[in-house]
Design an enzyme around this catalytic site. Structure first.
Site, PDB file in Angstrom:
ATOM      1  N   GLY A   1       0.775  -1.229   0.000  1.00  0.00           N
ATOM      2  CA  GLY A   1       0.000   0.000   0.000  1.00  0.00           C
ATOM      3  C   GLY A   1       0.804   1.275   0.000  1.00  0.00           C
ATOM      4  O   GLY A   1       0.233   2.375  -0.037  1.00  0.00           O
TER       5      GLY A   1
ATOM      6  N   TYR B   1      -4.851   0.703   6.052  1.00  0.00           N
ATOM      7  CA  TYR B   1      -6.131   0.788   5.354  1.00  0.00           C
ATOM      8  C   TYR B   1      -7.270   0.751   6.383  1.00  0.00           C
ATOM      9  O   TYR B   1      -7.209   0.025   7.382  1.00  0.00           O
ATOM     10  CB  TYR B   1      -6.299  -0.368   4.376  1.00  0.00           C
ATOM     11  CG  TYR B   1      -5.520  -0.223   3.086  1.00  0.00           C
ATOM     12  CD1 TYR B   1      -4.721   0.893   2.835  1.00  0.00           C
ATOM     13  CD2 TYR B   1      -5.589  -1.205   2.103  1.00  0.00           C
ATOM     14  CE1 TYR B   1      -4.030   1.022   1.642  1.00  0.00           C
ATOM     15  CE2 TYR B   1      -4.899  -1.084   0.905  1.00  0.00           C
ATOM     16  CZ  TYR B   1      -4.113   0.029   0.680  1.00  0.00           C
ATOM     17  OH  TYR B   1      -3.434   0.151  -0.505  1.00  0.00           O
TER      18      TYR B   1
ATOM     19  N   LYS C   1       0.621  -1.396 -12.670  1.00  0.00           N
ATOM     20  CA  LYS C   1       0.980  -0.028 -12.287  1.00  0.00           C
ATOM     21  C   LYS C   1       2.157  -0.018 -11.328  1.00  0.00           C
ATOM     22  O   LYS C   1       2.289  -0.879 -10.459  1.00  0.00           O
ATOM     23  CB  LYS C   1      -0.225   0.664 -11.650  1.00  0.00           C
ATOM     24  CG  LYS C   1      -0.050   2.154 -11.426  1.00  0.00           C
ATOM     25  CD  LYS C   1      -1.394   2.856 -11.277  1.00  0.00           C
ATOM     26  CE  LYS C   1      -2.070   2.577  -9.984  1.00  0.00           C
ATOM     27  NZ  LYS C   1      -3.375   3.284  -9.877  1.00  0.00           N
TER      28      LYS C   1
ATOM     29  N   LYS D   1       4.360   2.552  -8.619  1.00  0.00           N
ATOM     30  CA  LYS D   1       4.389   3.786  -7.845  1.00  0.00           C
ATOM     31  C   LYS D   1       5.727   4.495  -8.055  1.00  0.00           C
ATOM     32  O   LYS D   1       6.801   3.896  -7.909  1.00  0.00           O
ATOM     33  CB  LYS D   1       4.204   3.480  -6.361  1.00  0.00           C
ATOM     34  CG  LYS D   1       2.854   2.856  -6.025  1.00  0.00           C
ATOM     35  CD  LYS D   1       1.703   3.825  -6.246  1.00  0.00           C
ATOM     36  CE  LYS D   1       0.386   3.239  -5.802  1.00  0.00           C
ATOM     37  NZ  LYS D   1      -0.737   4.184  -5.910  1.00  0.00           N
TER      38      LYS D   1
ATOM     39  N   ASP E   1       2.305   6.053 -11.208  1.00  0.00           N
ATOM     40  CA  ASP E   1       1.472   6.840 -10.288  1.00  0.00           C
ATOM     41  C   ASP E   1       2.364   7.562  -9.292  1.00  0.00           C
ATOM     42  O   ASP E   1       3.036   6.944  -8.477  1.00  0.00           O
ATOM     43  CB  ASP E   1       0.514   5.889  -9.565  1.00  0.00           C
ATOM     44  CG  ASP E   1      -0.434   6.602  -8.622  1.00  0.00           C
ATOM     45  OD1 ASP E   1      -0.405   7.843  -8.551  1.00  0.00           O
ATOM     46  OD2 ASP E   1      -1.232   5.905  -7.951  1.00  0.00           O
TER      47      ASP E   1
ATOM     48  N   ASN F   1       1.214   9.834  -7.033  1.00  0.00           N
ATOM     49  CA  ASN F   1       0.477  10.141  -5.812  1.00  0.00           C
ATOM     50  C   ASN F   1       0.736  11.561  -5.305  1.00  0.00           C
ATOM     51  O   ASN F   1       1.032  11.773  -4.135  1.00  0.00           O
ATOM     52  CB  ASN F   1       0.780   9.120  -4.720  1.00  0.00           C
ATOM     53  CG  ASN F   1       0.113   7.790  -4.992  1.00  0.00           C
ATOM     54  OD1 ASN F   1       0.756   6.868  -5.531  1.00  0.00           O
ATOM     55  ND2 ASN F   1      -1.152   7.648  -4.649  1.00  0.00           N
TER      56      ASN F   1
ATOM     57  N   GLU G   1      -0.210   9.104 -13.470  1.00  0.00           N
ATOM     58  CA  GLU G   1      -1.319   9.352 -12.536  1.00  0.00           C
ATOM     59  C   GLU G   1      -0.914  10.315 -11.430  1.00  0.00           C
ATOM     60  O   GLU G   1       0.187  10.226 -10.889  1.00  0.00           O
ATOM     61  CB  GLU G   1      -1.743   8.002 -11.945  1.00  0.00           C
ATOM     62  CG  GLU G   1      -2.926   8.057 -11.015  1.00  0.00           C
ATOM     63  CD  GLU G   1      -3.371   6.658 -10.603  1.00  0.00           C
ATOM     64  OE1 GLU G   1      -3.974   6.527  -9.517  1.00  0.00           O
ATOM     65  OE2 GLU G   1      -3.118   5.692 -11.357  1.00  0.00           O
TER      66      GLU G   1
ATOM     67  N   GLU H   1      -8.379  10.362  -7.817  1.00  0.00           N
ATOM     68  CA  GLU H   1      -8.382   9.624  -6.549  1.00  0.00           C
ATOM     69  C   GLU H   1      -8.635  10.544  -5.363  1.00  0.00           C
ATOM     70  O   GLU H   1      -9.329  10.168  -4.419  1.00  0.00           O
ATOM     71  CB  GLU H   1      -7.036   8.907  -6.387  1.00  0.00           C
ATOM     72  CG  GLU H   1      -6.814   8.253  -5.049  1.00  0.00           C
ATOM     73  CD  GLU H   1      -5.443   7.587  -4.965  1.00  0.00           C
ATOM     74  OE1 GLU H   1      -5.064   7.205  -3.852  1.00  0.00           O
ATOM     75  OE2 GLU H   1      -4.776   7.452  -6.001  1.00  0.00           O
TER      76      GLU H   1
ATOM     77  N   ASP I   1     -13.790   8.081  -7.362  1.00  0.00           N
ATOM     78  CA  ASP I   1     -13.842   6.983  -6.402  1.00  0.00           C
ATOM     79  C   ASP I   1     -15.088   7.153  -5.539  1.00  0.00           C
ATOM     80  O   ASP I   1     -15.246   8.163  -4.845  1.00  0.00           O
ATOM     81  CB  ASP I   1     -12.587   6.999  -5.530  1.00  0.00           C
ATOM     82  CG  ASP I   1     -12.477   5.815  -4.586  1.00  0.00           C
ATOM     83  OD1 ASP I   1     -13.510   5.176  -4.315  1.00  0.00           O
ATOM     84  OD2 ASP I   1     -11.360   5.532  -4.118  1.00  0.00           O
TER      85      ASP I   1
ATOM     86  N   HIS J   1     -10.530   4.837  -9.221  1.00  0.00           N
ATOM     87  CA  HIS J   1      -9.668   4.404  -8.132  1.00  0.00           C
ATOM     88  C   HIS J   1     -10.512   3.550  -7.203  1.00  0.00           C
ATOM     89  O   HIS J   1     -11.698   3.825  -7.010  1.00  0.00           O
ATOM     90  CB  HIS J   1      -9.115   5.624  -7.387  1.00  0.00           C
ATOM     91  CG  HIS J   1      -8.353   5.267  -6.145  1.00  0.00           C
ATOM     92  ND1 HIS J   1      -8.903   5.355  -4.888  1.00  0.00           N
ATOM     93  CD2 HIS J   1      -7.092   4.824  -5.973  1.00  0.00           C
ATOM     94  CE1 HIS J   1      -8.014   4.982  -3.986  1.00  0.00           C
ATOM     95  NE2 HIS J   1      -6.907   4.646  -4.620  1.00  0.00           N
TER      96      HIS J   1
ATOM     97  N   GLU K   1      -9.040  -1.134 -11.561  1.00  0.00           N
ATOM     98  CA  GLU K   1      -7.929  -1.381 -10.646  1.00  0.00           C
ATOM     99  C   GLU K   1      -8.235  -2.558  -9.720  1.00  0.00           C
ATOM    100  O   GLU K   1      -9.355  -2.709  -9.232  1.00  0.00           O
ATOM    101  CB  GLU K   1      -7.692  -0.108  -9.815  1.00  0.00           C
ATOM    102  CG  GLU K   1      -6.520  -0.190  -8.870  1.00  0.00           C
ATOM    103  CD  GLU K   1      -6.230   1.145  -8.210  1.00  0.00           C
ATOM    104  OE1 GLU K   1      -5.049   1.410  -7.904  1.00  0.00           O
ATOM    105  OE2 GLU K   1      -7.173   1.926  -7.994  1.00  0.00           O
TER     106      GLU K   1
END
Length: 408
Positions: free
Chosen positions: A20, A30, A213, A215, A244, A246, A270, A297, A320, A347, A374
């Site tokens: 994550g 999460y 994908k 990161k 991505d 972020n 992204e 997202e 999302d 997302h 995703e």
């Protein structure tokens, strides 16, 4: 079926090392703020809002404030004019001041709204995607709040868009046999070492995924470029690879690194900068074309999505349903994106549970392109009916509701 009481749960899940992680959220936990609508029957509506641990309790308290007006309501009566009900809740004067339409209050609204749709589908004993397809265009639009869209999407235009898709629906129902294509986001979490992303790429391909994908957003751009090249070399030229950031980069950094990442032919880049920066995304989209920008997202509401779409600052819309105001606002944004010719690739803060329903409706009911959804499997053991992936495809859910029930 009447709503008799509301239960609120703060559910948090620790993750294994590296799972994550991204350039901004390096040690995530999460979590869900969960709204449970109890009824005068054994059926309970479950609604999720996604968070990253700390602060979930604030969202739960906001759910308590927002949901109280639902006690005593009958679900069919509530949903028949849910667009107006949604606007009334979202525009509650004291709570609106805390947003408007963003942050803790809007996340809480997502959980409440998602619980309403889940209960509605369960009360009719159909999965959410089927419920949405069963509604007439006017009935569906009755569940949406189109305020602040008057200049871009009126009620009549929304109904017409849906009605125009009815004749060709049968041409798109093949997805109910094949399932909806997925892409693997867990290949390249930010804190994974190079050898793990290579091994994960091979594993994803063995499992039927040909889209994945990585990161990015490292302090050293060379690390991002090297790791992206590793995935491209491992997956081959025909694989679809996304990167991505972020939100990590400022505009000059984004322009520099995006140019370098072009060597791997990314399908999209992204969240290249701050999620509220419409003009920054517009500048990046123009500069890196024909490579494309995906974002959404962390865009909190339909008005900012409208601005991104008007500015041509996103090539893929990643709305999302567990961040914006739930299923209702998700569908509102999807309609506008369809009208403006921008694909919706959500997302999945819900780990794909609700969104597997919504992309089926987007494709069959709205005519959105079937691209992919995703896939993040890390909370799979905690769901009663987890999303099923076979050969890289989401299998069509058959159980009534939105697949949001969590195990006790």
């Amino acid at each position: 079926m009447y709503i008799t009481s509301i239960e609120i749960k703060d559910k948090r899940f620790n993750l294994p090392d590296g799972v994550g992680s991204d350039a901004t959220h390096t040690t995530p936990q999460y979590a869900y703020a969960v709204c449970c609508l109890r009824t005068d029957s054994p059926v309970t509506g479950i609604g999720l809002a996604f968070t990253l641990g700390a602060g979930t309790d604030l969202v739960c308290k906001a759910i308590d404030y927002i949901s109280v007006a639902l006690k005593g309501r009958e679900i069919e009566e509530l949903m028949a004019d849910f667009g107006n009900e949604y606007r009334r809740i979202a525009d509650s004067p004291s709570l609106r001041w805390l947003g408007p339409h963003k942050g803790v209050i809007h996340l809480a609204l997502a959980a409440v709204v998602n619980a309403c749709y889940d209960l509605w589908a369960k009360s009719r004993q159909v999965p959410l995607w089927q419920l949405l397809l069963d509604l007439t265009p006017a009935q569906l639009v009755n569940t949406l709040d189109l305020s602040y869209f008057e200049e871009v999407l009126t009620r009549d235009q929304a109904i017409a868009l849906l009605e125009n898709q009815l004749p060709a629906r049968n041409e798109r129902t093949g997805v109910l046999s094949t399932g909806y294509k997925g892409y693997d986001t867990s290949v390249g979490w930010f804190n994974y070492p190079d050898e793990k992303i290579v091994a994960n790429t091979r594993k994803a391909m063995d499992n039927g995924f040909n889209a994945m994908k990585l990161k990015v957003g490292s302090d050293d751009p060379g690390r991002d470029i090297r790791r992206a090249a590793l995935i491209r070399q491992t997956a081959g030229d025909t694989a679809t690879i996304m990167v991505d950031a972020n939100q990590k980069w400022n505009l000059p950094q984004a322009l520099y690194v995006c140019e370098k990442l072009g060597d791997i032919n990314p399908f999209w880049i992204e969240e290249p900068t701050h999620p509220d920066d419409v003009i920054g995304h517009q500048a990046i989209a123009r500069a890196i074309a024909p490579f494309k920008v995906a974002t959404g997202e962390h865009i909190p509401n339909k008005v900012i999505f409208k601005n991104f779409l008007q500015a041509k600052a996103m090539d893929f819309c990643q709305v999302d349903a567990v961040r914006v105001g739930g299923v209702s606002e998700f569908l509102t944004i999807s309609l506008l994106a369809r009208q403006m010719g921008v694909p919706v690739v959500p997302h999945v803060g819900d780990m794909g549970q609700i969104h597997q329903h919504l992309v089926l409706f987007n494709h069959i009911g709205m005519g959105h392109e079937h691209l992919f959804l995703e896939h993040i499997p890390h909370l799979r053991p905690y769901f009663v009916q987890p999303a099923e992936i076979t050969g890289g495809y989401y299998q069509v859910p058959q159980v009534p509701g939105s697949s949001s029930d969590l195990k006790d």
